[in-house]
Scaffold this active site. Structure first.
Site, PDB file in Angstrom:
ATOM      1  N   HIS A 184      38.168  96.077  -9.051  1.00 23.27           N
ATOM      2  CA  HIS A 184      37.524  96.874 -10.391  1.00 23.27           C
ATOM      3  C   HIS A 184      36.165  97.212 -10.259  1.00 23.27           C
ATOM      4  O   HIS A 184      34.963  96.192 -10.940  1.00 23.27           O
ATOM      5  CB  HIS A 184      37.907  95.376 -11.487  1.00 23.27           C
ATOM      6  CG  HIS A 184      38.867  95.168 -12.271  1.00 23.27           C
ATOM      7  ND1 HIS A 184      39.892  95.888 -12.938  1.00 23.27           N
ATOM      8  CD2 HIS A 184      40.012  94.203 -11.941  1.00 23.27           C
ATOM      9  CE1 HIS A 184      40.848  95.270 -13.638  1.00 23.27           C
ATOM     10  NE2 HIS A 184      41.279  94.421 -13.370  1.00 23.27           N
TER      11      HIS A 184
ATOM     12  N   GLU B  47      34.913  98.893 -11.992  1.00 21.68           N
ATOM     13  CA  GLU B  47      34.021  98.584 -13.561  1.00 21.68           C
ATOM     14  C   GLU B  47      33.499  97.647 -14.336  1.00 21.68           C
ATOM     15  O   GLU B  47      33.103  98.039 -14.683  1.00 21.68           O
ATOM     16  CB  GLU B  47      35.386  99.840 -14.530  1.00 21.68           C
ATOM     17  CG  GLU B  47      36.312  98.913 -14.789  1.00 21.68           C
ATOM     18  CD  GLU B  47      37.428  98.217 -13.907  1.00 21.68           C
ATOM     19  OE1 GLU B  47      37.313  98.458 -12.729  1.00 21.68           O
ATOM     20  OE2 GLU B  47      38.617  97.790 -14.199  1.00 21.68           O
TER      21      GLU B  47
ATOM     22  N   ILE C 123      40.943  90.208 -10.998  1.00 20.33           N
ATOM     23  CA  ILE C 123      41.696  89.270 -11.437  1.00 20.33           C
ATOM     24  C   ILE C 123      43.172  89.533 -12.077  1.00 20.33           C
ATOM     25  O   ILE C 123      43.181  90.367 -12.274  1.00 20.33           O
ATOM     26  CB  ILE C 123      40.613  90.408 -13.160  1.00 20.33           C
ATOM     27  CG1 ILE C 123      39.139  89.991 -13.189  1.00 20.33           C
ATOM     28  CG2 ILE C 123      41.696  89.339 -14.447  1.00 20.33           C
ATOM     29  CD1 ILE C 123      39.235  90.203 -14.585  1.00 20.33           C
ATOM     30  N   ARG C 124      44.028  88.313 -11.725  1.00 19.84           N
ATOM     31  CA  ARG C 124      45.299  88.492 -11.519  1.00 19.84           C
ATOM     32  C   ARG C 124      45.763  89.634 -11.616  1.00 19.84           C
ATOM     33  O   ARG C 124      46.924  90.342 -11.468  1.00 19.84           O
ATOM     34  CB  ARG C 124      46.107  88.913 -13.077  1.00 19.84           C
ATOM     35  CG  ARG C 124      45.541  87.424 -13.905  1.00 19.84           C
ATOM     36  CD  ARG C 124      45.759  86.924 -15.172  1.00 19.84           C
ATOM     37  NE  ARG C 124      47.342  88.203 -15.261  1.00 19.84           N
ATOM     38  CZ  ARG C 124      48.306  87.640 -15.528  1.00 19.84           C
ATOM     39  NH1 ARG C 124      48.296  86.068 -15.298  1.00 19.84           N
ATOM     40  NH2 ARG C 124      50.066  88.393 -16.023  1.00 19.84           N
TER      41      ARG C 124
ATOM     42  N   GLY D 167      44.126  96.176 -16.957  1.00 23.70           N
ATOM     43  CA  GLY D 167      44.942  95.766 -18.468  1.00 23.70           C
ATOM     44  C   GLY D 167      45.560  95.731 -17.868  1.00 23.70           C
ATOM     45  O   GLY D 167      46.574  95.092 -17.006  1.00 23.70           O
ATOM     46  N   GLU D 168      47.346  95.470 -18.521  1.00 27.80           N
ATOM     47  CA  GLU D 168      48.551  95.649 -18.242  1.00 27.80           C
ATOM     48  C   GLU D 168      49.164  96.202 -18.111  1.00 27.80           C
ATOM     49  O   GLU D 168      49.924  97.518 -18.662  1.00 27.80           O
ATOM     50  CB  GLU D 168      49.009  93.739 -19.363  1.00 27.80           C
ATOM     51  CG  GLU D 168      48.546  92.827 -19.452  1.00 27.80           C
ATOM     52  CD  GLU D 168      48.533  92.043 -18.369  1.00 27.80           C
ATOM     53  OE1 GLU D 168      47.938  91.403 -17.648  1.00 27.80           O
ATOM     54  OE2 GLU D 168      49.716  92.328 -17.324  1.00 27.80           O
ATOM     55  N   SER D 169      49.840  96.367 -16.650  1.00 33.11           N
ATOM     56  CA  SER D 169      50.365  97.425 -16.587  1.00 33.11           C
ATOM     57  C   SER D 169      51.932  97.731 -16.962  1.00 33.11           C
ATOM     58  O   SER D 169      52.811  98.798 -17.299  1.00 33.11           O
ATOM     59  CB  SER D 169      50.928  97.540 -15.201  1.00 33.11           C
ATOM     60  OG  SER D 169      52.187  96.440 -14.453  1.00 33.11           O
TER      61      SER D 169
ATOM     62  N   CYS E 245      43.772  98.151 -10.305  1.00 32.74           N
ATOM     63  CA  CYS E 245      44.434  97.198 -10.580  1.00 32.74           C
ATOM     64  C   CYS E 245      45.888  97.424 -11.716  1.00 32.74           C
ATOM     65  O   CYS E 245      47.138  97.987 -11.140  1.00 32.74           O
ATOM     66  CB  CYS E 245      43.795  96.088 -11.527  1.00 32.74           C
ATOM     67  SG  CYS E 245      44.557  94.648 -12.007  1.00 32.74           S
TER      68      CYS E 245
ATOM     69  N   ARG F  94      52.740  93.117  -8.253  1.00 32.60           N
ATOM     70  CA  ARG F  94      52.681  92.891  -8.995  1.00 32.60           C
ATOM     71  C   ARG F  94      51.710  90.605  -9.246  1.00 32.60           C
ATOM     72  O   ARG F  94      52.296  90.143  -8.030  1.00 32.60           O
ATOM     73  CB  ARG F  94      52.325  92.346 -10.719  1.00 32.60           C
ATOM     74  CG  ARG F  94      53.022  94.333 -10.736  1.00 32.60           C
ATOM     75  CD  ARG F  94      53.713  94.386 -12.451  1.00 32.60           C
ATOM     76  NE  ARG F  94      52.580  93.475 -13.247  1.00 32.60           N
ATOM     77  CZ  ARG F  94      52.539  93.229 -14.814  1.00 32.60           C
ATOM     78  NH1 ARG F  94      54.636  92.615 -14.721  1.00 32.60           N
ATOM     79  NH2 ARG F  94      52.728  92.150 -15.129  1.00 32.60           N
TER      80      ARG F  94
END
Lengths: 193, 145
Positions: free
Chosen positions: A175, A177, A138-139, A46-48, A78, A104
């Protein structure tokens, strides 16, 4: 065996469906009391920055870190890996449980996101398999260095660290998942039991 | 194995990471920073409210790339931007400057009344097929799938 997934923001549903696939009881964690009786906790992608702020706002930071009645093992993917680390070189809420320094968005923006195969000996040993682990970034962050008792689980060919473990704590830049490969989830269950 | 970029799982994956978060419309770098500090999981870079532009008889286009770049520099969270329906060159510009997510948006003035952009040619995520994402666009985007 009951594994909680921090369900504040991000792809927690994907983690839960992976856990169900391997027959593990799951719980969505949104409040401190949801941590009671868990054997393990997964912090999703997600976004940390978002996850950190929500975790602080819902008083989840301290109980997630408490080793007595909190979860025995914790795994961050992530954004979750960022949240577990103790140093990211900028100011945002962190659990700070793992002795890893994380950077990041280390590979760039979304157009630089990639998939690749990894050799992860520890994982192959634990699951009795040999075929490469297909990882989705992913990013993604990288783990710049490991300290204390943390050890490197996997690195890219150029040496950049993408998975680390410190006792019952696990951090992956990628990821699991988002794949159909349940080996990493099985590995985490072995740490939690 | 060679690393692969721009795959379906990568594009879909970014949308999965945004779930449960708030995507804020912002018009400059300062607003973008405020949104990030407040916990937004992404920002949508906009020049002006497109509906206002169209109400005044103007053509609502992709935002100024320079403004989008400033917003990208200002924050660490994903940055989205809109292009006109069917305007693949705007989408290519957004891809080239590196936005994380393109919204082929019905709120801008449509450039093509018949066709959408062939999104599979783009490496970054295109919002018009994002049925599962926390996308900022309206219900019509889902209907376009």
């Amino acid at each position: 065996m009951k594994i909680g997934v921090l369900a504040l923001q991000g792809d927690f549903a994907e983690h839960i469906s992976m856990l169900k696939k391997i027959g593990v009881e799951t719980a969505e964690v949104r409040l401190p009391e949801h941590l009671n009786g868990l054997d393990g906790l997964i912090i999703p992608g997600g976004e940390s920055t978002t996850i950190g702020k929500l975790a602080a706002a819902y008083n989840l930071m301290e109980p997630a870190c408490a080793s007595s009645d909190g979860p025995h093992a914790i795994w961050g993917t992530c954004a979750g890996a960022i949240f577990l680390s103790n140093d990211i070189g900028r100011d945002q809420p962190l659990l700070g449980l793992m002795n890893i320094r994380v950077r990041r968005n280390a590979f760039g923006r979304q157009i630089d996101s990639f998939e690749t195969d990894l050799e992860i000996d520890e994982l192959f040993k634990a699951t009795g398999t040999e075929h490469p682990y297909h990882a989705v970034f992913i990013r993604a962050p990288i783990i710049e260095s490991v300290g204390g008792n943390a050890k490197v689980l996997s690195a890219l060919e150029d040496g950049r660290i993408v998975a680390a473990q410190e006792g019952h704590l696990l951090a992956t830049s990628f990821h699991p998942e988002l794949t159909n490969d349940t080996r990493f989830h099985e590995y985490f269950i072995s740490l939690a039991s | 194995m060679e690393a692969k970029t721009g795959t379906r799982i990568e594009k879909k994956g970014l949308a999965q990471m945004l779930k449960g978060g708030v995507i804020m419309d912002v018009v400059n770098a300062e607003q973008a920073r405020i949104a990030e500090d407040a916990g937004a999981c992404a920002v949508m870079a906009l020049e002006r409210v497109p509906a206002d532009i169209r109400a005044n008889g103007g053509v609502a286009r992709m935002s100024d790339p320079d403004m989008i770049l400033k917003i990208m520099d200002a924050v660490t969270i994903p940055v989205m931007a809109k292009c006109r329906i069917g305007h693949f060159v705007e989408a290519q510009i957004l891809e080239a400057i590196g936005v994380d997510y393109i919204d082929e948006s019905e709120v801008l003035t449509p450039a093509d009344e018949e066709h959408h952009i062939l999104k599979h040619n783009l490496k970054c995520r295109s919002c018009a097929d994002a049925a599962t994402s926390a996308k900022p666009c309206g219900a019509s985007a889902k209907a376009r799938r």
